[in-house]
Design a protein around this motif. Structure first.
Motif, mmCIF file in Angstrom:
data_model
loop_
_atom_site.group_PDB
_atom_site.id
_atom_site.type_symbol
_atom_site.label_atom_id
_atom_site.label_comp_id
_atom_site.label_asym_id
_atom_site.label_seq_id
_atom_site.Cartn_x
_atom_site.Cartn_y
_atom_site.Cartn_z
ATOM 1 N N SER A 194 -5.838 -3.355 -9.162
ATOM 2 C CA SER A 194 -7.040 -4.604 -8.877
ATOM 3 C C SER A 194 -6.547 -5.540 -8.618
ATOM 4 O O SER A 194 -6.802 -5.921 -8.877
ATOM 5 N N PHE A 195 -5.110 -6.051 -8.752
ATOM 6 C CA PHE A 195 -4.138 -6.796 -8.712
ATOM 7 C C PHE A 195 -4.613 -7.060 -7.317
ATOM 8 O O PHE A 195 -3.879 -6.081 -6.317
ATOM 9 N N VAL A 196 -4.900 -8.005 -6.863
ATOM 10 C CA VAL A 196 -4.530 -8.123 -5.333
ATOM 11 C C VAL A 196 -2.395 -9.269 -5.518
ATOM 12 O O VAL A 196 -2.667 -10.521 -5.910
ATOM 13 N N ILE A 197 -1.689 -8.365 -4.473
ATOM 14 C CA ILE A 197 -0.661 -8.636 -4.739
ATOM 15 C C ILE A 197 -0.255 -9.283 -3.174
ATOM 16 O O ILE A 197 -0.174 -8.931 -2.154
ATOM 17 N N LYS A 208 1.491 -1.918 -7.484
ATOM 18 C CA LYS A 208 -0.010 -0.831 -7.120
ATOM 19 C C LYS A 208 -0.315 0.357 -7.512
ATOM 20 O O LYS A 208 -1.516 0.477 -8.367
ATOM 21 N N ARG A 209 0.723 1.019 -8.945
ATOM 22 C CA ARG A 209 0.629 2.531 -9.980
ATOM 23 C C ARG A 209 -0.354 1.830 -10.873
ATOM 24 O O ARG A 209 -1.026 2.379 -11.375
ATOM 25 N N PHE A 210 0.208 0.602 -11.273
ATOM 26 C CA PHE A 210 -0.313 0.452 -13.054
ATOM 27 C C PHE A 210 -0.613 -0.927 -12.462
ATOM 28 O O PHE A 210 -1.841 -0.926 -13.702
ATOM 29 N N THR A 265 14.941 -4.241 -5.132
ATOM 30 C CA THR A 265 13.782 -4.048 -5.878
ATOM 31 C C THR A 265 12.220 -4.015 -5.017
ATOM 32 O O THR A 265 11.543 -4.027 -5.984
ATOM 33 N N LEU A 266 12.587 -5.363 -4.380
ATOM 34 C CA LEU A 266 10.896 -5.848 -3.922
ATOM 35 C C LEU A 266 10.278 -4.769 -3.094
ATOM 36 O O LEU A 266 8.780 -4.728 -4.102
ATOM 37 N N SER A 267 9.762 -3.079 -2.772
ATOM 38 C CA SER A 267 8.795 -2.706 -2.637
ATOM 39 C C SER A 267 8.654 -1.219 -4.144
ATOM 40 O O SER A 267 8.053 -1.220 -3.811
ATOM 41 N N ASN A 268 9.807 -1.555 -4.989
ATOM 42 C CA ASN A 268 9.861 -1.471 -5.824
ATOM 43 C C ASN A 268 8.947 -1.790 -6.473
ATOM 44 O O ASN A 268 7.885 -0.873 -7.305
ATOM 45 N N LEU A 318 -7.294 -16.610 -4.306
ATOM 46 C CA LEU A 318 -5.771 -16.535 -4.194
ATOM 47 C C LEU A 318 -5.366 -15.363 -5.380
ATOM 48 O O LEU A 318 -5.940 -14.530 -5.438
ATOM 49 N N PRO A 319 -4.061 -15.089 -4.331
ATOM 50 C CA PRO A 319 -3.373 -13.567 -5.416
ATOM 51 C C PRO A 319 -3.094 -13.537 -6.837
ATOM 52 O O PRO A 319 -2.623 -14.617 -7.065
ATOM 53 N N ASP A 320 -3.394 -12.797 -7.046
ATOM 54 C CA ASP A 320 -2.642 -12.359 -8.515
ATOM 55 C C ASP A 320 -1.479 -12.717 -8.904
ATOM 56 O O ASP A 320 -0.250 -13.164 -9.945
ATOM 57 N N VAL A 321 -0.632 -11.762 -8.068
ATOM 58 C CA VAL A 321 1.022 -12.154 -7.812
ATOM 59 C C VAL A 321 1.246 -12.629 -6.509
ATOM 60 O O VAL A 321 1.248 -11.732 -5.585
ATOM 61 N N MET A 322 2.356 -13.388 -6.608
ATOM 62 C CA MET A 322 2.942 -13.662 -5.420
ATOM 63 C C MET A 322 5.000 -12.725 -5.856
ATOM 64 O O MET A 322 5.420 -13.732 -6.286
#
Length: 79
Positions: free
Chosen positions: A32-35, A27-29, A18-21, A61-65
């Protein structure tokens, strides 16, 4: 995830299938987050670690890793 006092990265561990999902949904929701995705060969993961340390020094720093259970388990057992 959003905190005005200090910027921190949120780690999300997901099944590899599910990583790509997860990336697509962020990206969709949350466009503005840096992933950042922590996945790949040992060398690729090393490069991601290096880039993330550099980002931390620059205050970007990214918002989400995102990573997978398998990678998380491998990296957690390194001591």
């Amino acid at each position: 995830i959003i905190n005005n006092k200090s910027k921190r990265t949120t780690l999300i561990v997901v099944p590899a299938s599910t990583l790509s999902n997860w990336v697509n949904e962020f990206k969709r929701f949350c466009p503005s987050f840096v992933i950042k995705v922590y996945h790949g060969s040992q060398q690729e993961r090393h490069d991601i670690q290096y880039d993330t340390k550099r980002d931390k020094e620059c205050g970007t720093l990214p918002d989400v890793m995102l990573t997978t259970y398998t990678i998380f388990e491998k990296e957690s057992n390194k001591n």
